[in-house]
Design a protein around this motif. Structure first.
Motif, PDB file in Angstrom:
ATOM      1  N   ARG A 417       2.225  80.377  23.235  1.00  0.00           N
ATOM      2  CA  ARG A 417       1.531  79.748  24.355  1.00  0.00           C
ATOM      3  C   ARG A 417       0.102  80.290  24.509  1.00  0.00           C
ATOM      4  NH1 ARG A 417       6.716  79.921  26.719  1.00  0.00           N
ATOM      5  NH2 ARG A 417       6.304  81.981  27.639  1.00  0.00           N
ATOM      6  N   GLN A 418      -0.090  81.580  24.172  1.00  0.00           N
ATOM      7  CA  GLN A 418      -1.414  82.195  24.302  1.00  0.00           C
ATOM      8  C   GLN A 418      -2.308  81.901  23.092  1.00  0.00           C
ATOM      9  OE1 GLN A 418      -0.736  86.364  25.003  1.00  0.00           O
ATOM     10  NE2 GLN A 418       0.220  86.027  27.033  1.00  0.00           N
ATOM     11  N   GLY A 419      -1.768  81.243  22.071  1.00  0.00           N
ATOM     12  CA  GLY A 419      -2.556  80.908  20.881  1.00  0.00           C
ATOM     13  C   GLY A 419      -2.859  82.101  20.011  1.00  0.00           C
ATOM     14  N   THR A 420      -2.033  83.144  20.109  1.00  0.00           N
ATOM     15  CA  THR A 420      -2.274  84.388  19.370  1.00  0.00           C
ATOM     16  C   THR A 420      -2.347  84.160  17.866  1.00  0.00           C
ATOM     17  OG1 THR A 420      -1.092  85.601  21.099  1.00  0.00           O
ATOM     18  CG2 THR A 420      -1.382  86.716  18.974  1.00  0.00           C
ATOM     19  N   TYR A 421      -1.586  83.194  17.368  1.00  0.00           N
ATOM     20  CA  TYR A 421      -1.491  83.018  15.920  1.00  0.00           C
ATOM     21  C   TYR A 421      -2.482  81.999  15.363  1.00  0.00           C
ATOM     22  CZ  TYR A 421       2.916  85.351  16.947  1.00  0.00           C
ATOM     23  OH  TYR A 421       3.860  86.235  17.397  1.00  0.00           O
ATOM     24  N   LEU A 422      -3.271  81.394  16.241  1.00  0.00           N
ATOM     25  CA  LEU A 422      -4.238  80.395  15.779  1.00  0.00           C
ATOM     26  C   LEU A 422      -5.557  81.068  15.411  1.00  0.00           C
ATOM     27  CD1 LEU A 422      -3.509  77.553  18.352  1.00  0.00           C
ATOM     28  CD2 LEU A 422      -2.797  77.685  15.945  1.00  0.00           C
ATOM     29  N   GLN A 423      -5.520  81.920  14.413  1.00  0.00           N
ATOM     30  CA  GLN A 423      -6.689  82.650  13.932  1.00  0.00           C
ATOM     31  C   GLN A 423      -6.397  83.114  12.508  1.00  0.00           C
ATOM     32  OE1 GLN A 423      -7.007  86.673  15.821  1.00  0.00           O
ATOM     33  NE2 GLN A 423      -5.396  85.876  17.211  1.00  0.00           N
ATOM     34  N   PRO A 424      -7.411  83.541  11.802  1.00  0.00           N
ATOM     35  CA  PRO A 424      -7.186  83.987  10.416  1.00  0.00           C
ATOM     36  C   PRO A 424      -6.102  85.059  10.348  1.00  0.00           C
ATOM     37  CG  PRO A 424      -9.525  83.774  10.834  1.00  0.00           C
ATOM     38  CD  PRO A 424      -8.849  83.577  12.154  1.00  0.00           C
ATOM     39  N   GLY A 425      -5.173  84.891   9.407  1.00  0.00           N
ATOM     40  CA  GLY A 425      -4.057  85.830   9.249  1.00  0.00           C
ATOM     41  C   GLY A 425      -2.949  85.597  10.248  1.00  0.00           C
ATOM     42  N   GLY A 426      -3.108  84.589  11.099  1.00  0.00           N
ATOM     43  CA  GLY A 426      -2.119  84.326  12.143  1.00  0.00           C
ATOM     44  C   GLY A 426      -0.778  83.875  11.599  1.00  0.00           C
ATOM     45  N   TYR A 427      -0.830  83.128  10.502  1.00  0.00           N
ATOM     46  CA  TYR A 427       0.426  82.611   9.966  1.00  0.00           C
ATOM     47  C   TYR A 427       1.341  83.739   9.488  1.00  0.00           C
ATOM     48  CZ  TYR A 427       3.847  80.020   7.265  1.00  0.00           C
ATOM     49  OH  TYR A 427       5.015  79.511   6.788  1.00  0.00           O
ATOM     50  N   SER A 428       0.782  84.756   8.831  1.00  0.00           N
ATOM     51  CA  SER A 428       1.591  85.881   8.352  1.00  0.00           C
ATOM     52  C   SER A 428       2.217  86.622   9.525  1.00  0.00           C
ATOM     53  CB  SER A 428       0.733  86.836   7.524  1.00  0.00           C
ATOM     54  OG  SER A 428       0.273  86.193   6.356  1.00  0.00           O
TER      55      SER A 428
END
Length: 564
Positions: A417-428
């Motif tokens: 919900r906070q969009g923590t993973y929507l950044q480079p390296g987020g998928y890992s």
């Protein structure tokens, strides 16, 4: 029971009625019953013998006057002294020949009811077994007019033998001769009481075949395969016998006490449990139904039919056996199953054990289940009960597993919900967080057999979220994204396969359960049928031997009656 109560009462119009309180008591007795009934002329001391069998000094009223004390048929149920898990049912009948009644037909029905309900019939008389005594027992010659074995005997049934049929279902017969004062001797030689009885029942060349005495002799031999005799001396002086209930054994004649003890011992050791045709064992609740069925037939002007009685018993008690077996299964499964089970096998194992016991409950109390109508219905109902349990097990597992999802995957959901993973390296980071949550979920105990399904559904939902994060992760090359995307699909497919495998195991187990259930029904039914066949064979052979013996004796006296 601390004291006797009335089983069958006389109505104001001279008929018979079954007493509700007695039926309620019998209805609670699921054990086999040994039923001993005493009949005889009034004021001959019948009640004393019944009290003695109950192990009591008082109970059935003895009376000390010429007035008949017992009216109708009274019942006393006590634990059997020797046969474990059996009940001894004592029936004291209204005295026959009471001049105040003036209704011989009523006496006949009382006699018939005693014969129909008992496994041992005691005939009590005074003096000796002579022509006069045999004439007073003329009731036995009318049994065939007032009792039917088959409701509609087949005219072409060559194997049908009325005497044999009556002998198969009638009780054993004991003649208790009271105030006996003769010596047991024949032609100057000592004889036993049994030999005294059999000699008295012999047909002599000078006897007329249709004479009441001859007919009584033949009836006793034709209808009662097992016959026994006890002769009792006078128990005490007339003055003492006024207070018979108060007298201890020490105050009674010693020979009388010895014979009374021998009488009770014989009853305890040799009286068989009550059975119907084919060796069908009768319980207390079945005896209650029999009493009602016979009295209803008599009250409606019909002749009691043993076949009809069996049919009535079958309808009532097979329905009850079915209900009780299903109720037993339901209650036992509720007690033993802790929902949800980890596997279908766990529930299946419990089902197999309890179902086997439930079938035994039904088999024990059912009989004459033509075409296995009731047993097939039992299997249908047990299948439905089990299906409901399987459904409940699945639903509770799903509900419990779904309840764990928010707690275990909550931190992951918050970061999404906070969009923590929507950044480079987020998928890992997303994959590591998801895997950690999955491992935590799998470590949860007691989620049951649907935990994999719930997890598969959740991961399928998250696979779309994962694809979006993967697409937004600019740190990965296009080739790496493609590899990760394929891995994401493979992980989802693996989890889906685990769920499908579990579903396959469940369905496979349910099919095995159904087959095992069918086999258990067949196994227990075949065992019961074999036992019934053996009992029926033994019964027929015993009756045939007795009948052949009787007919040979009669042919020696009345040669013209051969082939009768």
């Amino acid at each position: 029971m601390s004291a006797p109560i009335c089983l069958i009462n006389n109505t104001e119009d001279g008929g018979l009625e079954v007493c509700g309180e007695a039926l309620e008591i019998l209805d609670q007795i699921t054990q086999p019953v040994v039923v001993v009934a005493v009949v005889g002329l009034y004021r001959t001391g019948k009640s004393y013998l019944m009290n003695r069998l109950a192990g009591k000094q008082t109970g059935f009223p003895l009376g000390s006057t010429i007035e008949s004390k017992t009216k109708g048929i009274w019942m006393w149920c006590v634990p059997h002294p020797l046969k474990k898990d059996h009940t001894l049912v004592l029936l004291d009948t209204e005295g026959l020949g009471d001049v105040k009644k003036g209704d011989e037909k009523h006496d006949v029905w009382i006699f018939c009811m005693a014969v129909l309900l008992s496994s041992t019939l005691v005939y009590n008389s005074l003096g000796t077994i002579d022509n006069t005594a045999l004439e007073k027992l003329y009731y036995v010659t009318e049994l065939t007019e007032h009792i039917k074995v088959k409701s509609k005997p087949k005219s072409d049934d060559e194997m049908y033998n009325p005497s044999l049929e009556f002998m198969r279902v009638f009780p054993s017969f004991i003649w208790a001769v009271r105030d006996f004062s003769l010596q047991l001797k024949l032609d100057g030689k000592p004889i036993t009481a049994d030999e005294y009885l059999e000699n008295a029942l012999k047909l002599n060349p000078g006897d007329k075949p249709n004479d009441i005495k001859s007919k009584t002799r033949r009836s006793l031999q034709e209808f009662f395969a097992v016959r026994k005799c006890f002769v009792f001396e006078r128990p005490a002086s007339s003055k003492k016998m006024v207070d018979m209930e108060m007298l201890t054994d020490a105050a009674l004649d010693n020979d009388f006490v010895k014979e009374a003890d021998a009488f009770c011992s014989y009853i305890y050791n040799n009286s068989s449990p009550k059975t119907m045709r084919g060796g069908l064992g009768v319980s207390g609740r079945m005896l209650a139904t029999l009493a009602q069925t016979y009295v209803e037939a008599i009250s409606s002007g019909q002749v009691p039919s043993l076949d009809n009685a069996v049919e009535s018993l079958a309808q009532i008690h097979n329905s009850r056996a079915l209900t009780e077996a299903v109720d037993f299964y339901r209650s036992e499964m509720i007690k033993k199953v802790k929902f949800p089970t980890e596997t279908q096998q766990e529930l299946s194992d419990l089902h197999s054990v309890v179902e086997k016991e439930a079938i035994s409950v039904f088999i024990r109390d059912s009989f004459n289940d033509l075409d296995q109508k009731y047993q097939k219905e039992l299997q249908t109902q047990l299948d439905l009960e089990y299906a409901e349990l399987v459904k409940q097990n699945i639903e509770e597992s799903r509900e419990l597993s779904r309840g764990v999802i928010p707690r275990v995957f909550g931190p992951l959901e918050e970061e999404l919900r906070q969009g923590t993973y929507l950044q480079p390296g987020g998928y890992s980071r997303f994959c590591r967080a998801l895997e950690a949550a999955v491992q935590q979920y799998k470590q949860e105990k007691g989620l049951g057999l649907m935990s994999e399904e719930v997890l598969a559904a959740y991961l399928k939902e998250k696979s779309e979220v994962g694809s979006s994060i993967l697409a937004a992760d600019c740190s990965l090359s296009e080739a790496e994204q493609k590899i990760q995307e394929e891995k994401l699909k493979a992980d989802a497919m693996e989890q889906q396969n685990k769920y499908l495998e579990e579903q396959g195991r469940i369905q496979e187990q349910l099919i095995k359960d159904q087959q095992k259930s069918h086999e258990e029904h067949i196994k227990q039914l075949e065992k019961k049928l074999e036992q019934e066949r053996e009992r029926s064979k033994e019964e027929i052979q015993r009756m045939q031997d007795a009948l052949n013996h009787q007919m040979m004796d009669e042919d020696d006296v009345f040669p013209s009656s051969s082939g009768r």
